[in-house]
Design an enzyme around this catalytic site. Structure first.
Site, PDB file in Angstrom:
ATOM      1  N   CYS A  72       0.848  -1.191   0.000  1.00 52.07           N
ATOM      2  CA  CYS A  72       0.000   0.000   0.000  1.00 52.07           C
ATOM      3  C   CYS A  72       0.884   1.241   0.000  1.00 52.07           C
ATOM      4  O   CYS A  72       1.630   1.471   0.944  1.00 52.07           O
ATOM      5  CB  CYS A  72      -0.896   0.011   1.226  1.00 52.07           C
ATOM      6  SG  CYS A  72      -1.841   1.521   1.370  1.00 52.07           S
ATOM      7  N   CYS A  81      -2.776   0.506   8.972  1.00 49.06           N
ATOM      8  CA  CYS A  81      -2.144  -0.820   8.958  1.00 49.06           C
ATOM      9  C   CYS A  81      -0.727  -0.692   9.505  1.00 49.06           C
ATOM     10  O   CYS A  81       0.232  -0.506   8.754  1.00 49.06           O
ATOM     11  CB  CYS A  81      -2.105  -1.375   7.529  1.00 49.06           C
ATOM     12  SG  CYS A  81      -3.738  -1.728   6.876  1.00 49.06           S
ATOM     13  N   CYS A 167      -7.742   0.981  -0.813  1.00 51.21           N
ATOM     14  CA  CYS A 167      -7.368   0.410   0.483  1.00 51.21           C
ATOM     15  C   CYS A 167      -7.514  -1.097   0.360  1.00 51.21           C
ATOM     16  O   CYS A 167      -8.635  -1.606   0.236  1.00 51.21           O
ATOM     17  CB  CYS A 167      -8.270   0.959   1.587  1.00 51.21           C
ATOM     18  SG  CYS A 167      -8.032   0.092   3.144  1.00 51.21           S
ATOM     19  N   GLN A 291     -18.858  -8.141  13.663  1.00 52.23           N
ATOM     20  CA  GLN A 291     -17.415  -8.289  13.456  1.00 52.23           C
ATOM     21  C   GLN A 291     -17.059  -8.007  12.006  1.00 52.23           C
ATOM     22  O   GLN A 291     -17.759  -8.466  11.097  1.00 52.23           O
ATOM     23  CB  GLN A 291     -16.966  -9.709  13.832  1.00 52.23           C
ATOM     24  CG  GLN A 291     -16.837  -9.939  15.324  1.00 52.23           C
ATOM     25  CD  GLN A 291     -15.668  -9.195  15.967  1.00 52.23           C
ATOM     26  OE1 GLN A 291     -14.986  -8.388  15.335  1.00 52.23           O
ATOM     27  NE2 GLN A 291     -15.452  -9.448  17.234  1.00 52.23           N
ATOM     28  N   TYR A 320     -23.099  -8.283  26.450  1.00 56.62           N
ATOM     29  CA  TYR A 320     -22.550  -7.533  25.305  1.00 56.62           C
ATOM     30  C   TYR A 320     -22.795  -8.331  24.024  1.00 56.62           C
ATOM     31  O   TYR A 320     -21.865  -8.662  23.292  1.00 56.62           O
ATOM     32  CB  TYR A 320     -21.052  -7.246  25.475  1.00 56.62           C
ATOM     33  CG  TYR A 320     -20.692  -6.652  26.810  1.00 56.62           C
ATOM     34  CD1 TYR A 320     -20.667  -5.270  26.982  1.00 56.62           C
ATOM     35  CD2 TYR A 320     -20.387  -7.467  27.899  1.00 56.62           C
ATOM     36  CE1 TYR A 320     -20.335  -4.720  28.205  1.00 56.62           C
ATOM     37  CE2 TYR A 320     -20.064  -6.917  29.135  1.00 56.62           C
ATOM     38  CZ  TYR A 320     -20.036  -5.545  29.281  1.00 56.62           C
ATOM     39  OH  TYR A 320     -19.710  -5.002  30.498  1.00 56.62           O
ATOM     40  N   GLU A 341     -27.582  -6.340  25.762  1.00 54.68           N
ATOM     41  CA  GLU A 341     -26.880  -5.399  24.881  1.00 54.68           C
ATOM     42  C   GLU A 341     -27.441  -4.000  25.091  1.00 54.68           C
ATOM     43  O   GLU A 341     -28.633  -3.824  25.317  1.00 54.68           O
ATOM     44  CB  GLU A 341     -27.067  -5.886  23.427  1.00 54.68           C
ATOM     45  CG  GLU A 341     -26.861  -4.867  22.329  1.00 54.68           C
ATOM     46  CD  GLU A 341     -25.424  -4.362  22.226  1.00 54.68           C
ATOM     47  OE1 GLU A 341     -24.492  -5.171  22.324  1.00 54.68           O
ATOM     48  OE2 GLU A 341     -25.265  -3.142  22.056  1.00 54.68           O
ATOM     49  N   ASP A 389     -18.331 -10.352  25.947  1.00 55.89           N
ATOM     50  CA  ASP A 389     -17.578  -9.861  24.776  1.00 55.89           C
ATOM     51  C   ASP A 389     -17.634  -8.339  24.791  1.00 55.89           C
ATOM     52  O   ASP A 389     -18.266  -7.714  23.952  1.00 55.89           O
ATOM     53  CB  ASP A 389     -18.228 -10.439  23.500  1.00 55.89           C
ATOM     54  CG  ASP A 389     -17.470 -10.067  22.236  1.00 55.89           C
ATOM     55  OD1 ASP A 389     -16.394  -9.438  22.331  1.00 55.89           O
ATOM     56  OD2 ASP A 389     -17.960 -10.407  21.139  1.00 55.89           O
ATOM     57  N   CYS A 416     -11.232  -7.852  22.692  1.00 52.96           N
ATOM     58  CA  CYS A 416     -10.463  -7.239  21.605  1.00 52.96           C
ATOM     59  C   CYS A 416      -9.305  -6.407  22.166  1.00 52.96           C
ATOM     60  O   CYS A 416      -8.645  -5.687  21.436  1.00 52.96           O
ATOM     61  CB  CYS A 416     -11.368  -6.381  20.729  1.00 52.96           C
ATOM     62  SG  CYS A 416     -12.295  -5.165  21.647  1.00 52.96           S
TER      63      CYS A 416
HETATM   64  N1  SAH Z   1     -20.913 -10.319  20.905  1.00 57.25           N
HETATM   65  C1  SAH Z   1     -21.257  -9.453  19.825  1.00 57.25           C
HETATM   66  C2  SAH Z   1     -20.945  -7.988  20.079  1.00 57.25           C
HETATM   67  C3  SAH Z   1     -19.588  -7.679  20.664  1.00 57.25           C
HETATM   68  S1  SAH Z   1     -19.081  -5.996  20.562  1.00 57.25           S
HETATM   69  C4  SAH Z   1     -20.592  -9.911  18.531  1.00 57.25           C
HETATM   70  O1  SAH Z   1     -19.583 -10.605  18.583  1.00 57.25           O
HETATM   71  O2  SAH Z   1     -21.105  -9.581  17.468  1.00 57.25           O
HETATM   72  C5  SAH Z   1     -19.511  -5.314  22.095  1.00 57.25           C
HETATM   73  C6  SAH Z   1     -20.962  -4.960  22.210  1.00 57.25           C
HETATM   74  O3  SAH Z   1     -21.167  -4.419  23.519  1.00 57.25           O
HETATM   75  C7  SAH Z   1     -21.464  -3.907  21.228  1.00 57.25           C
HETATM   76  O4  SAH Z   1     -22.582  -4.404  20.569  1.00 57.25           O
HETATM   77  C8  SAH Z   1     -21.829  -2.714  22.130  1.00 57.25           C
HETATM   78  O5  SAH Z   1     -22.947  -2.002  21.645  1.00 57.25           O
HETATM   79  C9  SAH Z   1     -22.140  -3.391  23.444  1.00 57.25           C
HETATM   80  N2  SAH Z   1     -22.003  -2.588  24.657  1.00 57.25           N
HETATM   81  C10 SAH Z   1     -21.135  -1.574  24.905  1.00 57.25           C
HETATM   82  N3  SAH Z   1     -21.267  -1.144  26.168  1.00 57.25           N
HETATM   83  C11 SAH Z   1     -22.220  -1.905  26.760  1.00 57.25           C
HETATM   84  C12 SAH Z   1     -22.790  -1.928  28.056  1.00 57.25           C
HETATM   85  N4  SAH Z   1     -22.391  -1.092  29.025  1.00 57.25           N
HETATM   86  N5  SAH Z   1     -23.747  -2.842  28.309  1.00 57.25           N
HETATM   87  C13 SAH Z   1     -24.157  -3.709  27.348  1.00 57.25           C
HETATM   88  N6  SAH Z   1     -23.645  -3.716  26.093  1.00 57.25           N
HETATM   89  C14 SAH Z   1     -22.698  -2.826  25.800  1.00 57.25           C
END
Ligand code: SAH
Length: 461
Positions: A72, A81, A167, A291, A320, A341, A389, A416
């Site tokens: 790139c 990157c 990109c 994702q 989450y 969520e 997550d 992450c």
């Molecule tokens: N497990 C899902 C999303 C993971 S990303 C997947 O893999 O697709 C993290 C998620 O947490 C996001 O959707 C975000 O909106 C949510 N989030 C962020 N802060 C939060 C909170 N305080 N309580 C509940 N969810 C939350």
């Protein structure tokens, strides 16, 4: 004491968590972008602070065999990157080490190197084919350049927009979408948002593609309620973008870095797109998390499900949960799965996703994870397994406390950010949960980001 401008010949001995090479000059750690472990180079000190310093490569004396020629031309300026200069073997080795170091140093573990699952395509090649077009979402900031609208990426650590012709980590069709929108803006005199004055219309071009479905969503974030010549834009996109299924407008009049506003209007097609993941069909709204690397996400989730070790009867809590991706995948093997969520559109998607996939053993709640967990706990919920997550900042101590009070057998933590994961692993280990498995997954080739999934099991008294 190090001085800015000082130049030394050094050996790069390791990496920072952001993938910069690390060397020592006069006993001080110096971070050097674009340097590879094992290289000998002449480094010029560019910045000195109290306990670290930055430098840049002046000359490479001994090149690493892992150094590759850049694919790139904009990589250095863009900064998206950070690992563009190394081959995939080295990239994976850096990422596995980053996770291992965090879990050992911050998490108090004593692990051998954590295994990492890399992107499946040709990990040995140096043409970067493993990383081409893997992202299914892009957000191009729009700015005025030489009096004309332009869209690209923010220059490394700034808000200055640089134009990037192609990109490579994005599907090629995304660049086409961007070009169509910019041409339309130019031809129709659409004004460009200026974050200093708060004036002008067009802020961001958001594009999302279903990796399996091929469906494409284009959403323009605008500082206003309507677009001039909307129909012309729709016509041009329909003509030039195969797979286009939705064109949306997101009203964002706030002075903020957040790309999308709260209000959406569908100007053509559907208000969501669909994609298939882990054997389920998912509906995705623009604000719902999904994702960005489809194939690698499937591998990550498969590992999370393996760690959950379900036998058809258990109650699982998925905190989450986004659009319910992991919740639905877990529901196949559980008695009952509950997803929590914060984003209302995501939870609406999750409910619809359960319905359209004929899944009947799930429940979804729109709430803060900590508050929902506390309420569920007070109501007597005692899940066998809890999956979390969270975003990069990890879990708040209260969430950990409530989870521990619910006393699940197993906790599966998808993360992450290895540093916050490790911090939380330590807290769990002080509250009766020991780390039993850990694996890293590369969802973001070329960048320093890495996903990790760990299993923590309740220590029996
Ligand atoms: N497990 C899902 C999303 C993971 S990303 C997947 O893999 O697709 C993290 C998620 O947490 C996001 O959707 C975000 O909106 C949510 N989030 C962020 N802060 C939060 C909170 N305080 N309580 C509940 N969810 C939350």
């Amino acid at each position: 004491m190090l001085k800015v401008g000082q130049t030394e010949e050094v050996e790069i001995t390791g990496y920072s968590s952001e993938g910069m090479g690390v060397c020592r000059i006069d006993g001080c750690a110096v971070f050097v972008p674009n340097a590879i472990r094992g290289e000998r180079c002449e480094v010029k000190v560019t910045h000195v602070s109290r306990n670290s310093a930055h430098g840049k490569i002046e000359k490479i004396m001994e090149r690493s065999p892992h150094r590759i020629s850049r694919v790139c031309p904009d990589a250095k300026l863009c900064g998206g990157c950070q690992l563009h200069h190394m081959d995939y073997m080295e990239e994976l080795s850096f990422k596995a080490q980053k996770v291992t170091d965090a879990l050992n140093r911050i998490g108090g573990q004593a692990l051998e190197t954590v295994p990492i699952t890399g992107s499946l395509a040709h990990p040995n090649e140096t043409d970067c084919s493993w990383s081409v077009g893997y992202r299914n979402k892009a957000q191009y900031p729009v700015a005025e350049q030489r009096g004309k609208p332009a869209a690209g990426f923010y220059k490394n650590r700034t808000h200055e927009v640089i134009s990037v012709e192609r990109c490579v980590i994005l599907p090629e069709i995304f660049d086409r979408v961007r070009n169509v929108v910019i041409r339309w803006a130019e031809e129709n005199g659409v004004s460009v948002y200026n974050e200093h004055t708060g004036t002008g219309l067009l802020r961001h071009i958001y594009v999302r593609k279903g990796a399996v479905s091929g469906q494409i969503m284009v959403c323009l974030a605008v500082n206003g309620a309507a677009l001039p010549r909307e129909q012309k834009l729709v016509d041009a996109l329909r003509r030039e973008i195969p797979g286009l299924t939705s064109v949306l407008l997101s009203v964002n009049t706030r002075n903020t870095n957040v790309v999308l506003g709260d209000e959406f209007r569908t100007i053509w097609g559907q208000s969501e797109i669909e994609d298939k993941l882990c054997g389920f069909t998912f509906r995705l709204s623009p604000r719902s998390f999904y994702q960005v690397n489809h194939d690698q996400a499937e591998q990550l989730y498969a590992k999370a499900i393996e760690y959950a070790d379900l036998h058809g009867t258990e109650t699982v809590l998925d905190l989450y949960c986004g659009t319910g991706t992991i919740t639905l995948a877990l529901s196949r093997y559980a008695g009952h799965a509950i997803g929590v969520e914060l984003v209302p559109e995501a939870i609406e998607d999750a409910k619809q996703n359960a319905l359209r996939n004929g899944v009947e053993n799930t429940a979804f709640f729109c709430a803060d994870a900590g508050e929902a967990a506390e309420k569920l706990c007070a109501d007597g919920a005692r899940p066998d397994v809890i999956v979390v997550d969270p975003p990069r900042k990890g879990l708040a101590p209260e969430v950990i406390e409530t989870m521990v009070t619910m006393a699940p057998e197993r906790i599966v933590y998808v993360s992450c950010d290895p540093a916050t994961l490790a911090r939380d692993v330590k807290l769990f280990s002080e509250r009766g949960y020991s780390l039993t498995r850990a694996e890293a997954f590369d969802l973001f080739p070329r960048t320093f980001h890495v996903e990790t999934v760990v299993l923590m099991s309740r220590v029996k008294d």
